[in-house]
Design a protein around this motif. Structure first.
Motif, PDB file in Angstrom:
ATOM      1  N   UNK A  99       0.842  -1.197   0.000  1.00 25.14           N
ATOM      2  CA  UNK A  99       0.000   0.000   0.000  1.00 25.14           C
ATOM      3  C   UNK A  99       0.878   1.248   0.000  1.00 25.14           C
ATOM      4  N   UNK A 100       0.611   2.182  -0.911  1.00 23.74           N
ATOM      5  CA  UNK A 100       1.477   3.350  -1.068  1.00 23.74           C
ATOM      6  C   UNK A 100       0.687   4.653  -0.932  1.00 23.74           C
ATOM      7  N   UNK A 101      -0.510   4.591  -0.326  1.00 21.35           N
ATOM      8  CA  UNK A 101      -1.426   5.729  -0.327  1.00 21.35           C
ATOM      9  C   UNK A 101      -0.778   7.033   0.127  1.00 21.35           C
ATOM     10  N   UNK A 102      -0.081   7.007   1.282  1.00 21.28           N
ATOM     11  CA  UNK A 102       0.449   8.236   1.859  1.00 21.28           C
ATOM     12  C   UNK A 102       1.951   8.381   1.677  1.00 21.28           C
ATOM     13  N   UNK A 103       2.595   7.441   1.036  1.00 24.93           N
ATOM     14  CA  UNK A 103       4.048   7.478   0.935  1.00 24.93           C
ATOM     15  C   UNK A 103       4.496   8.386  -0.206  1.00 24.93           C
ATOM     16  N   UNK A 104       5.633   9.042   0.004  1.00 31.57           N
ATOM     17  CA  UNK A 104       6.222   9.876  -1.041  1.00 31.57           C
ATOM     18  C   UNK A 104       7.102   9.033  -1.962  1.00 31.57           C
ATOM     19  N   UNK A 105       7.825   8.081  -1.369  1.00 30.31           N
ATOM     20  CA  UNK A 105       8.654   7.140  -2.136  1.00 30.31           C
ATOM     21  C   UNK A 105       8.180   5.738  -1.809  1.00 30.31           C
ATOM     22  N   UNK A 106       7.945   4.942  -2.841  1.00 33.52           N
ATOM     23  CA  UNK A 106       7.470   3.574  -2.626  1.00 33.52           C
ATOM     24  C   UNK A 106       8.174   2.633  -3.597  1.00 33.52           C
ATOM     25  N   UNK A 107       8.822   1.621  -3.043  1.00 33.07           N
ATOM     26  CA  UNK A 107       9.440   0.572  -3.852  1.00 33.07           C
ATOM     27  C   UNK A 107       8.610  -0.697  -3.709  1.00 33.07           C
ATOM     28  N   UNK A 108       8.188  -1.228  -4.836  1.00 31.65           N
ATOM     29  CA  UNK A 108       7.322  -2.406  -4.850  1.00 31.65           C
ATOM     30  C   UNK A 108       8.105  -3.610  -5.354  1.00 31.65           C
ATOM     31  N   UNK A 109       8.635  -4.383  -4.416  1.00 29.02           N
ATOM     32  CA  UNK A 109       9.398  -5.621  -4.679  1.00 29.02           C
ATOM     33  C   UNK A 109      10.388  -5.455  -5.833  1.00 29.02           C
ATOM     34  N   UNK A 110      11.273  -4.475  -5.717  1.00 27.25           N
ATOM     35  CA  UNK A 110      12.242  -4.224  -6.777  1.00 27.25           C
ATOM     36  C   UNK A 110      13.454  -5.150  -6.637  1.00 27.25           C
ATOM     37  N   UNK A 111      13.995  -5.534  -7.783  1.00 21.06           N
ATOM     38  CA  UNK A 111      15.208  -6.347  -7.835  1.00 21.06           C
ATOM     39  C   UNK A 111      16.123  -5.781  -8.909  1.00 21.06           C
ATOM     40  N   UNK A 112      17.427  -5.739  -8.596  1.00 22.37           N
ATOM     41  CA  UNK A 112      18.429  -5.308  -9.557  1.00 22.37           C
ATOM     42  C   UNK A 112      19.454  -6.416  -9.704  1.00 22.37           C
ATOM     43  N   UNK A 113      19.683  -6.842 -10.964  1.00 20.34           N
ATOM     44  CA  UNK A 113      20.576  -7.962 -11.242  1.00 20.34           C
ATOM     45  C   UNK A 113      21.728  -7.487 -12.112  1.00 20.34           C
ATOM     46  N   UNK A 114      22.950  -7.882 -11.735  1.00 25.34           N
ATOM     47  CA  UNK A 114      24.130  -7.575 -12.543  1.00 25.34           C
ATOM     48  C   UNK A 114      24.727  -8.873 -13.081  1.00 25.34           C
ATOM     49  N   UNK A 115      25.075  -8.913 -14.370  1.00 30.16           N
ATOM     50  CA  UNK A 115      25.744 -10.111 -14.909  1.00 30.16           C
ATOM     51  C   UNK A 115      27.205 -10.151 -14.488  1.00 30.16           C
ATOM     52  N   UNK A 116      27.695 -11.323 -14.162  1.00 33.49           N
ATOM     53  CA  UNK A 116      29.108 -11.508 -13.830  1.00 33.49           C
ATOM     54  C   UNK A 116      29.628 -12.734 -14.584  1.00 33.49           C
ATOM     55  N   UNK A 117      30.920 -12.964 -14.477  1.00 31.12           N
ATOM     56  CA  UNK A 117      31.514 -14.122 -15.155  1.00 31.12           C
ATOM     57  C   UNK A 117      31.004 -15.439 -14.588  1.00 31.12           C
ATOM     58  N   UNK A 118      30.458 -15.390 -13.347  1.00 33.99           N
ATOM     59  CA  UNK A 118      29.944 -16.605 -12.713  1.00 33.99           C
ATOM     60  C   UNK A 118      28.421 -16.673 -12.773  1.00 33.99           C
ATOM     61  N   UNK A 119      27.826 -15.781 -13.547  1.00 32.06           N
ATOM     62  CA  UNK A 119      26.374 -15.775 -13.638  1.00 32.06           C
ATOM     63  C   UNK A 119      25.783 -14.489 -13.099  1.00 32.06           C
TER      64      UNK A 119
END
Length: 391
Positions: free
Chosen positions: A1-21
């Motif tokens: 629920x983000x009704x009153x929030x100024x910043x809201x992250x909804x299950x965010x994921x950041x993936x970086x590729x590497x030599x091992x996957x």
């Protein structure tokens, strides 16, 4: 629920590729920051805190999840289209511009008339106590002065959110503490929303309204500084924030908000907060060093010394009981105004931190240690915390 929030992250994921996957820098992070809140992302190197900040600022795009600012989704918008400003660890001042020109830069690129820019720059110089430095270049300033210029530049255009990435790490201890106090006062005066990244737990505890403790790309706990210190939601948070004693034992009795744990044959009363243990389960207990009271055993005859023979409290409800153990002091060291001592006890070695004149304590080799059930917390197993409710 983000009704009153100024910043809201909804299950965010950041993936970086590497030599091992592929590697998750941030995994399934959800958090909500309220308007006017000083919110800190706290964690060690590689915990994902800076990546989370960059996702909010638009410098990174998540592989999964969504980012909202002021109720508007901005997941794929570039930084210049988000009403946020970032203060980097290096300050990122323009070396060829004067202090005044650096501060005026956001208004200049917004094509504000010069006649309107000048008084705002003067007001910013006064607010940050750098009046008279407007004609200098960044290289002619101290670290603390450069920090003030960076903050003045960030705030002059009144962004919705100010993002700060380890902004005090380059300062020495004394200046860092001064600027830290100024930063908190500034946030209260302007009532702007600050999101602050730091690895310094003391800094986060002193500055924040709420803290998100991060570990291995995940959020371990989101709560107020007091709750995170006194009621950590995981073993990792308990170990990462401040000093603590940890005891391991078997659960003998459980009520709705307390339990009895057998530690080396001694029954310890403890508080149940985040995790309901089961009978017979092996659990970890946490006690902060300053929560333990120490009394020297002065009498040669233990039967005559009240400290060595505390009154039983078997009739008292478990959550209100006081735990008692004998102890023998092994080491002690002064840390500023504090005396930090180690005691060998039947439940294991305990660290105790005390204020004031400790000559009496140091003069005795035998001691009586006690702490309340309310200051002894049962921790969830492992390092993962239960899901955090969104404000």
């Amino acid at each position: 629920m983000q009704d009153n929030s100024l910043v809201y992250l909804d299950t965010v994921s950041k993936i970086y590729p590497t030599s091992k996957g592929e590697v998750y820098a941030v995994r399934d992070v959800s958090l909500a920051v309220q308007p006017g809140e000083f919110f800190s992302l706290l964690g060690s190197s590689g915990s994902g805190k800076t990546t989370t900040l960059r996702l909010i600022g638009g410098f990174e795009i998540p592989e999964y999840g969504r980012v909202f600012l002021g109720g508007e989704e901005v997941t794929t918008l570039p930084p210049y289209r988000r009403n946020v400003h970032t203060v980097f660890q290096s300050y990122a001042l323009f070396p060829h511009l004067t202090v005044a020109q650096n501060i005026a830069y956001p208004l200049t690129i917004a094509k504000m008339p010069r006649a309107e820019i000048a008084p705002q720059v003067e007001a910013a110089l006064r607010m940050f106590r750098i009046s008279g430095l407007g004609d200098r270049r960044p290289a002619q300033l101290s670290g603390g002065q450069q920090q003030r210029v960076a903050l003045a530049r960030a705030l002059i255009s009144r962004p919705k959110v100010l993002l700060l990435d380890e902004p005090l790490s380059a300062l020495d201890a004394k200046i860092r503490e001064e600027v830290r106090q100024e930063l908190r006062e500034l946030q209260r005066q302007t009532n702007l929303t600050f999101i602050y990244v730091t690895h310094d737990q003391e800094e986060a505890l002193a500055l924040s309204d709420r803290i998100a403790v991060m570990h291995n790309g995940r959020v371990e706990q989101i709560d107020t500084p007091k709750q995170i210190y006194t009621r950590p939601a995981s073993l990792f948070v308990a170990q990462f924030i401040g000093k603590a004693n940890f005891l391991t034992g078997t659960v003998e009795r459980v009520t709705s908000d307390s339990c009895e744990v057998n530690v080396n044959g001694i029954s310890i009363s403890a508080l149940v907060a985040h995790y309901p243990p089961r009978l017979g389960e092996i659990v970890t207990l946490m006690i902060r060093p300053e929560q333990i009271q120490v009394t020297p055993v002065l009498s040669l005859d233990p039967a005559l010394d009240p400290a060595a023979n505390p009154a039983p409290d078997s009739e008292v409800a478990p959550q209100h009981r006081t735990n008692h153990v004998p102890g023998k002091q092994t080491t002690s060291a002064y840390i500023g105004q504090l005396l930090e001592s180690q005691f060998d006890t039947p439940v294991g070695r305990l660290t105790v931190t005390q204020l004031g004149d400790q000559n009496l304590i140091e003069a005795s080799t035998s001691h009586h240690l006690q702490w309340s059930a309310q200051s002894c917390l049962v921790l969830p197993p492992g390092s993962a915390a239960p899901p955090q409710p969104t404000p």
